[in-house]
Structures are given as C-alpha cells and as structure tokens.
Enzyme design. Structure first.
Site, PDB file in Angstrom:
ATOM      1  N   PHE A 121       0.853  -1.204   0.000  1.00  0.00           N
ATOM      2  CA  PHE A 121       0.000   0.000   0.000  1.00  0.00           C
ATOM      3  C   PHE A 121       0.878   1.239   0.000  1.00  0.00           C
ATOM      4  CE2 PHE A 121      -3.125  -2.864   0.267  1.00  0.00           C
ATOM      5  CZ  PHE A 121      -3.858  -3.076   1.426  1.00  0.00           C
ATOM      6  N   CYS A 163       3.628   2.016  -2.753  1.00  0.00           N
ATOM      7  CA  CYS A 163       4.332   2.503  -3.942  1.00  0.00           C
ATOM      8  C   CYS A 163       3.780   3.876  -4.323  1.00  0.00           C
ATOM      9  CB  CYS A 163       4.160   1.510  -5.085  1.00  0.00           C
ATOM     10  SG  CYS A 163       5.083   2.009  -6.545  1.00  0.00           S
TER      11      CYS A 163
END
Ligand SMILES: Cc1cc2nc3c(=O)[nH]c(=O)nc-3n(C[C@H](O)[C@H](O)[C@H](O)COP(=O)(O)OP(=O)(O)OC[C@H]3O[C@@H](n4cnc5c(N)ncnc54)[C@H](O)[C@@H]3O)c2cc1C
Ligand SMILES: Cc1cc2nc3c(=O)[nH]c(=O)nc-3n(C[C@H](O)[C@H](O)[C@H](O)COP(=O)(O)O)c2cc1C
Ligand code: SF4
Lengths: 485, 430
Positions: free
Chosen positions: B134, B136
C-alpha cells in the site's frame, strides 16, 4: 648521523618501529576512505586473500573484533604481515585510490590496528575442531609451519611441531629487520597458534636429535617448513676473519643480543644488493654506524631490493657503491679492516637475462671498513637425512603438487621458502594453508580442488575444515538462470 | 562464531532478522537464492500483480562528497514478470530453502475476489506470508493502487480485511510514509485484522535536475516524474515513523523496519525502536548481497559484548526512551568542551556557533594559531559545534551538575501556575 631523529636504537626504547600504530581517530578516518570495492584489487594482490574491504568496513562501523576475525581467518600471522609485508608490491600497490591519483588506503596500518586490538586483549577468536584422531608432524616453526599447524587444529588434527631453534617463529622471530617488529611481538603471535592446542618441540633438529623416519612413522602425515639454507660464501681470501659477519647472524645478533653485545661498528660495508643487504645496512645505521656502504657488483639501476626498501636505506643515508666487486678482505691486527675491490662494467647479458658485468683491469681500490657483512643470498633448504630422495627442481627447491603441496614422498607435504627459494612471510602463510587442506584431503580421501581455503571469498567453494566425507561437500548452488528483462 | 539471531515475526520463524525488501534484489529465484546463500534470513518478493512495463531510465541518486548514493530515487513499477512466473519461482526457492522466509508482496485491483484469488495462489506457491504493498508512491498510485490505497485509512482497512479473509498465513501491511501521521494508516491496518506492519515504503521525491535540459532526473526523454526516495538519507524519517507505530497503544502489531538500513548498526536502531525484522533494498542494490555477512557478524559481536543471547533481549528497548517533549528534564544541562590537543584549528565550531547558534565560543590568537574556548555560561548545550568538528574526540559534551531536581515543562507549569510564569522563571536563571 644518518638515521632520522627518533629512529636510532637506544637501550631504553630498543629499535623504534618504522611505522607507529594508528590511533582510534586515524583508524576511523582512514577506514572511512575505503570504497569497498567488489572483487577488490587489493584482495587479489594479497597472497592470503584477506577480505580487505570487509575488515576495513568493520573497523569503520566499530566492529574491530569482527575486523580481526576477517583478517586472522585468512592469515593467522596477520599481525606480522601488517608490519613486514612489502605492501607497495602487494595490497596497497593495488589499491584503486592510487589509480584515482590519491593516497592508497593504509591497509597494513588498519590491519595492524585490528589485530592489535584483539592481541592486546588476548581475545581468542578461534576454537580447535572436533578431534579427528589423526596426528600430523610439522618440521619447522617458521611462518609456513605455524600457519599449517593453525589450520590443521581448526580441523581437529593433533599437531606437533619440531623446530631446531630455541624460540619458535623461524626467520620471522630471529632475522627480520629489528625495526619492523620485535622478538616479543613474534612470540606473542605464536601464542595464538599454541593456544589452539599445538605442541611445540623447540631445540630439536630433525635428522640429528630425532630421525625423519621416527617422525614419519609416528604420525599420519608430515609437513616440511624448512625454510632456506646457509648464506652463500663469496670464496675470497679473508672471508672468515673476525669482523666479517654473515648477514643472517648479524641481523639475529642485532635483534636478540643485549645492548652491550650488539654488533656495533663505525664504518660498515654490506656486500650484496638484495632486501637482506638493505636490512643489514639500515640496521647498522640505526645501531649508530658513522658510515654505511652497500657494495654491489652491478649498476645502481640493477639493485634488486624493493624500491621501498631502497628508500629506507636512502633516508638512512646509506651509500650505494655500485659496479664494485670485492676480491679480498684485508686484515689489520688479525681483524677485518678493509675490502679490496675492483670496478666492473656492464657486459653482454648472461644466460639468465640479467645484465652481466665484466671486471675492469687495473681498477683495484681499497675501501676501509671495520665491519663487513656478507649478504649474498641463501642456499636452498638444508639437507635432512631421510629426505635424500625428495624430488627437487633444477635449482634444488623441493617440488610439490600445486593444489595439495604434497611432495614426491606420499604423505609428506611442504611449503614456504623451501619451495619458492625465498619469498615473503605472507607467501609462507598461504603455503601452510594450502598444505593443511592437502593433508586433510589426503587423510580423508577428499578432492582438495573442490574445497576452498579461508579467505578464498570470491570462490563459491565451501571451506574444508569440517568436511570429512566426500558426501559432506555441498553440491554447487542450484542452477537457476538469472531473470533477464 | 555468531550468536543466535533467530526471530519469530508474527508466527513466522526466521533464522535472522535480515530480510530483503520487496524490490529489484528480490526479483527472481536466482537472486533470492544467492541472497540466502550469502546469509539473508528472508526475502519479501518483488511486488506481484498484473505485470507492467517500465520506462528507461529509472533511477537517480544523491551523493554526499565521495560517498555515492546516499539517497536513491526510482520510478519503477511492480514486477514486470507474470504472476505465474513469480509464483513458480517462489515455489522453487521454498523447495531449496525451506528454513528461510519468503513473503509474497502483493498489489492488485481493489476488488474483493481479485485479492482473494492472489492471496490463495501465493499461499499455494508456498509463501510464508503476504505483504500488501500500500506504499508505492508513483505510477501505480495513478492506477488507484499502492499509496492511493495507503493514504486513505478506510481503503487500507477494507483491503486488509479482504486479504485476511482468504489468508491462512500472516498478512503484513506495508505503510507509505507519504501521509501526515503514520499512526492513522497503522490503526486502519490493525482494524482490518493485519498481523503485522512493515514501514517505510519510499518517499515522494525529485532528486535533481539536469541544468542544461531542465529535465529532472531520472530522465525519460524530455520528461520525468516524481519517484520514490530511499537509502541512507531516509533512515531518520523511517526511524521516527517506526517509533510512532511502536509507541501507539492502539496498534500493538509486530513491525518489520525498513528505510536506509546499510549496516548492523542501522538494523539495530530499528530493532531497538521495536522492529522484529528489518528489510533492506538500496544497500543491496549498491553493494550486493555480501553486506549481510557483516550485518550478521556485527550484530552478533555487539550482542556478545552486551551479554545478550537473543534478539528479544533488546527489541524495543529504546521505545520507552522516546517521549513527548513536555516530559523531558529541563534541569539536565550539558556544555561543550574543546580538547586543545586534538584541535586542528579549522574554525568550524566557532563559525557554526557564532553565526548559527549562541555566540558561545571565543577565538584568541596564540603562537600563530587560533585557540577556541567555550564560555560555559553562554553555551546552551545544543551539540552543534561537536557535530561539525572534523577531529574525532576533540569536542565533547559534558554534563554540569547544578544540583537541581528532575523537572519537566509539564511539572514546571504545574508548579508555577502558567506557561508565562514557567518561562519567566526559566529565563531568570541566566
Ligand atoms: C633477512 C631477511 C629479511 C626478511 N624480511 C622480510 C620482510 O620484511 N617481509 C617478509 O614478508 N618477509 C621477509 N623475509 C622472508 C621471510 O622471513 C620468509 O619468507 C619466511 O620466514 C619463510 O617462512 P618458512 O616457514 O618457510 O621458513 P623459516 O622462517 O626459515 O622457518 C624455518 C624453520 O624451520 C627450522 N628447521 C629447518 N630445518 C629443520 C630441521 N631439520 N629440524 C628442525 N627444524 C628445522 C628452522 O630452524 C626454522 O625455524 C625476510 C627474510 C630474511 C632472511
Ligand atoms: C527500484 C526500487 C523498486 C522498488 N519496488 C518496490 C516494490 O515493487 N514493492 C514494494 O513494496 N517496495 C518497492 N520498493 C521499496 C523498497 O522495498 C523499500 O521499501 C525502500 O526502498 C526503502 O528501503 P531502503 O532504504 O533499504 O532502500 C522499491 C524500491 C526501489 C529502489
Ligand atoms: S597480508 Fe600483506 S599483502 Fe595481505 S593485506 Fe596484509 S599487508 Fe597486505
């Protein structure tokens, strides 16, 4: 005279060390300069393949013990090597910083810093292996024998060293130039090996006090670390007069004799141009000689000693008298007082490729000297009854298999100066490591080529100490192709 | 000879706390097996999902004098290899290294069935757990994934629930640092039923610009995009976020610490702040898997020197030492001391204090060199001079015992009645 202030011998301080130890601050700063090269040129240049970036990085992060571990794992005489290796020719000469037009990383000083750290605290970093029930006899407690003994103990073999001298350490303890390290230091280093459970039998000349056959039949394998033989003679009149010294005896006396028995003189002539000649000349200068000459038969540019060694002599104001060949030692009142010499000039190159020289007729001259030191190189190893049939090279060196260091006599292994005709301490250490693996593999029927040596880090091979059956050899890592995109 | 470094991370047993982070070094079976051979205890696989295409170039970096790559910036997306290929290789690695940890890093569309499906397939391939990416911050977020999920606590909670529903092995939520308060997504993960959190992922960044073409780096033709920043430069930010998670009573989940770890010292700091495992990317990209040998040896030697026999002896030991400012002792006082024998006369401490701090260092000429001296009464004990001094051990900060009792700002307000009164009393002491 000559030597730099503070470098001269004094009864209180002995021979001041040529390179003093690093402070913590120096070690921190210098270790921070290392670029941590991969497959580093310095490691490749070290005959024992110490993982130099690794140990320097460990110093920098404050893990000095880990640094010493990395060093001693690959070279148990890492403390000596840090003091005596010709590093310009080895690790430091290869440092990439040199190529970057910068000062090389002071690898040997950092190495010393790490090893001193554990030696001063008497830390024990290695433990003997589980007993194998096998017994190995080693002849010679020089660097080759010590290294071999240490490695064999790591694997769990029982080891006894037989050595002719009173003190262990071979040439390293007795003969290396006294300003590089002290006898006490060498003996302390030997303790690391002794603590691994090695038995030392000093003062035992194999071939006289005990026969080679007795040793061989009393053990499962034998390692020969015999070193070199006697210094060559010149064959000129007067060579045996008082006042004429053989180089190794001279160095030994300067290292070990009490202050009032040291071999001092006012004007010293050293005959020869190798590293040993330089050691004698610089030692004589440090002992207070007013004038020291090196007398060499070829030209100045032909002097074979390492440039760094010549630099020490130059700083000590040693005079190089080249193209000069002694033909007679002249006596006064029964003692050597001068050398009669002739001039030489370059001749056609000889069969060995070296520039030959020829004597200039009518060029006699007398050079006054109250001490004459003959440093003419050494014979190959000293003969030992029982070893007559050992296969040797044409130059008389003992021949060994390159992977196992086994000689032509099965179960008898060899390394050090006896097989290379005189190398460095670091070479002898590596030979001891190779031979230890060779011995182990012979005793357990293993293929030495499939097993790595400590410090052999670039190699995927497993180190050999704990391998006792061929099936213990780890198969190569599963072959999975790299993912390409 | 090394100490026992094994750890238990939310039920996952690892031979040591050192894991590869989900990133290029953990891209393939070839690499992960090389890493395990070198000594890494585990690896979080490069994020798996619908395969993507990458641009070139992809990375840019910040150097510090001769030390290169102090910070690394990347604009790569998740794995560019198919889900099948990645899962097949995970299975392969687990077959050869059953005792090592392989975590599947996952990122798929925000649909319940799609998450159920990928979680089951990862477990079927033998993954020891899942890490939901959760975090990048570039590229994937434009497609509604990665930090687009991590920045909204409700989404974080929702997708965590979906993954946990299907999972029989631990689910780790990897948090993005690109938020205002890391505790909110951390609490959302907890609410969603996560078994652990890992942090930090990379930080939005632009590292620099080509001054001739005006295109920021990394250059992709005539343009660039913001990337994710990592490496030694981000360590302080990551440490703070780890300590915030560790100190939050509402969360209480095991932590895998990430961000700028290069040495055993870095790793240890993360562990002291509550991380059970640590993950490394940039340092491996810079120097290779071999660095783990020194991490293992260094941590082990440190444990030996402290008499610790297990990592649990020290994990979290620094957490209670991180508190609110208002709970610090106002009467603790230190001043700078300059060791003249070690002074190299560079003048840096002087100018730092004179122009930037409290004008507490005097300068006098003696025997052709400057002598710098600290005036104790003016020195506030800020540390700055000792931070800039290039001569190790030259400036030390020493405690001056004024015989005053421990008293915090909160205590002083309570005693004097108001913050104005507390301030007046404090100033009066000079
Ligand atoms: C003057 C001089 C200066 C040097 N300076 C340096 C230097 O600065 N740096 C460097 O790296 N190297 C230097 N070297 C070289 C280095 O000392 C040798 O390469 C190294 O010591 C060789 O080790 P070794 O174990 O093969 O032999 P040695 O050190 O010669 O040891 C052999 C040992 O075997 C014993 N022995 C021999 N035969 C028998 C027998 N039959 N029975 C029992 N014992 C026996 C000997 O007594 C001796 O103790 C120098 C050498 C000399 C001579
Ligand atoms: C080139 C590159 C690619 C990355 N790809 C991923 C990824 O696919 N999934 C993920 O969760 N994190 C990814 N990361 C982030 C790393 O896992 C890690 O969180 C971050 O780099 C901080 O750690 P470090 O300072 O040790 O590099 C990537 C980082 C880099 C440099
Ligand atoms: S043993 Fe010698 S060559 Fe090797 S690293 Fe040490 S000083 Fe350098």
């Amino acid at each position: 005279m000559a030597v730099k202030p503070g470098a001269a011998y004094s009864p209180e301080a002995g021979f001041p060390e040529i390179h003093p130890a690093f402070s913590d601050a120096e070690a921190k700063i210098e270790s921070g300069r290392c670029l941590y090269c991969y497959d580093a040129p310095c490691v490749r240049a070290c005959p024992t393949h110490i993982d130099i970036p690794k140990f320097i990085g460990r110093i920098h992060t404050g893990d000095v013990m880990g640094a010493a571990r990395a060093i001693l794992d690959a070279n148990i005489l890492g403390g000596t090597c840090a003091r005596v290796c010709p590093v310009e020719e080895l690790c430091e000469g290869a440092c990439v910083e040199v190529a970057l037009q910068r000062r090389p990383i002071p690898i040997s000083a950092l190495q010393r810093y790490a090893v001193d750290h554990v030696m001063h605290r008497r830390m024990r970093l290695f433990a003997p292996g589980a007993p194998t029930g096998k017994r190995v006899a080693i002849v010679g407690a020089g660097p080759a024998g010590l290294s071999c003994a240490f490695e064999l103990r790591r694997a769990g073999h029982a080891v006894t060293i037989f050595d002719a001298r009173e003190l262990p350490g071979g040439v390293n303890t007795y003969t290396i130039a006294p300003y590089k390290h002290s006898v006490d230091f060498c003996l302390e280093e030997v303790e690391i090996v002794r603590q691994m459970g090695v038995e030392f039998r000093q003062g035992v000349l194999v071939g006289r006090d005990v026969t080679f056959e007795e040793i061989r039949s009393g053990s499962d394998a034998v390692f020969l670390g015999l070193g070199l033989g006697h210094t060559r003679k010149m064959g000129i009149p007067g060579e045996d007069l008082p006042g004429v010294w053989e180089a190794l005896a001279y160095l030994e006396a300067s290292r070990t004799a009490p202050p009032d028995k040291q071999p001092r003189a006012k004007v010293v002539a050293v005959v020869g141009g190798g590293n040993t000649a330089i050691d004698c000349a610089t030692t004589a200068a440090r002992l207070g000689a007013e004038m020291v000459m090196i007398i060499y038969r070829r030209g100045r540019a032909d002097v074979p000693a390492f440039p760094y060694e010549q630099e020490i002599a130059r700083m000590d104001e040693v005079l190089f008298v080249c193209n000069t060949l002694p033909v007679e030692v002249i006596a006064q009142n029964g003692r050597a007082s001068a050398l009669r010499c002739v001039r030489t000039q370059p001749g056609p190159p000889g069969p060995d490729g070296k520039s030959a020289f020829e004597v200039m007729p009518g060029s006699d001259r007398i050079l006054g000297a109250d001490q004459i030191i003959m440093a003419l190189g050494q014979q190959p190893w000293e003969a030992v009854p029982g070893l007559e049939n050992l296969k040797t090279t044409r130059g008389g060196l003992i021949e060994v298999d390159p992977v196992t260091h086994e000689t032509s006599m099965p179960g008898v292994f060899c390394g050090g100066d006896a097989i290379n005709g005189g190398g460095e301490v670091v070479d002898a250490v590596e030979h001891g490591k190779i031979a230890a693996r060779g011995i182990h593999c012979r005793l357990f029927g293993l293929d030495a080529a499939r097993l790595g040596l400590p410090g052999d880090n670039g190699s995927p091979r497993q180190t050999w100490h704990s391998v006792r059956r061929p099936s213990d050899i780890r198969p190569p890592a599963p072959a999975v192709a790299p993912a390409h995109h | 000879m090394t100490a026992d470094l094994s750890v238990d991370f939310c039920g996952i047993k690892s031979p040591n706390p050192f894991w590869l982070a989900s990133a290029p070094p953990a891209n393939s079976a070839y690499q992960v097996m090389r890493a395990f051979e070198a000594g890494w205890g585990g690896a979080v696989w490069k994020t798996i999902g619908e395969p993507i295409v990458n641009v070139s170039s992809r990375y840019s970096a910040v150097d510090l004098e001769h030390r290169r790559v102090m910070g690394l910036n990347n604009i790569e997306l998740i794995s560019d290899r198919s889900i099948e290929e990645n899962l097949r290789e995970i299975r392969e690695v687990k077959r050869h290294f059953p005792g090592h940890v392989v975590i599947a890093s996952l990122m798929v569309e925000s649909k319940r069935e799609v998450w159920h499906d990928i979680v089951r397939r990862a477990e079927d391939a033998g993954a020891d757990g899942h890490e939901l990416n959760f975090g990048c911050p570039h590229g994937m977020s434009e497609r509604g994934m990665g930090s687009a999920v991590g920045q909204v606590p409700e989404y974080t909670c929702q997708i965590t629930e979906w993954a946990v529903e299907a999972a029989t092995r631990p689910v780790i939520i990897k948090l993005t640092p690109n938020i205002t308060d890391i505790r909110f997504p951390g609490r959302a993960a907890k609410r969603g039923g996560a078994h652990a959190v890992s942090l930090i992922n990379t930080i939005n960044s632009i590292t620099g610009i080509d001054l001739d073409t005006f295109v920021p780096r990394p250059i992709v033709g005539d343009g660039s995009t913001h990337g994710g920043y990592c490496g030694p430069a981000v360590k302080p930010i990551a440490l703070n976020m780890v300590s915030q998670i560790a100190g939050d009573p509402e969360i209480g989940l095991p932590i895998s610490g990430i961000g700028g770890i290069s040495t055993w010292r870095d790793a240890l700091e993360f562990m002291l702040l509550g991380s059970t495992t640590v993950q490394v990317c940039t340092a491996v990209m810079h120097r290779g898997f071999r660095i783990v040998e020194d991490m293992i040896q260094g941590l082990s030697d440190w444990m030996e020197s402290k008499g610790f026999t297990a990592c649990t002896d020290f994990i979290g030991k620094s957490v209670p030492h991180v508190r609110d400012w208002g709970k610090l002792d106002l009467n603790y006082r230190i001043v700078a001391r300059i060791d003249q024998a070690k002074c190299v006369d560079c003048g840096l401490c002087y100018i730092a204090c004179e122009d930037g701090c409290h004008q507490s260092i005097t300068k006098e000429r003696a025997n052709g060199r400057n002598v710098y001296t600290v005036v104790d009464d003016l020195c506030v004990g800020c540390n700055m001079c000792s931070l800039v001094c290039p001569s190790p051990g030259c400036i030390s900060m020493v405690q001056v015992d004024e015989g005053k009792p421990f008293e915090t700002w909160e205590m002083r307000i309570a005693r004097t009645g108001s913050s104005a009164a507390a301030w007046a009393e404090s100033m009066g002491k000079h």
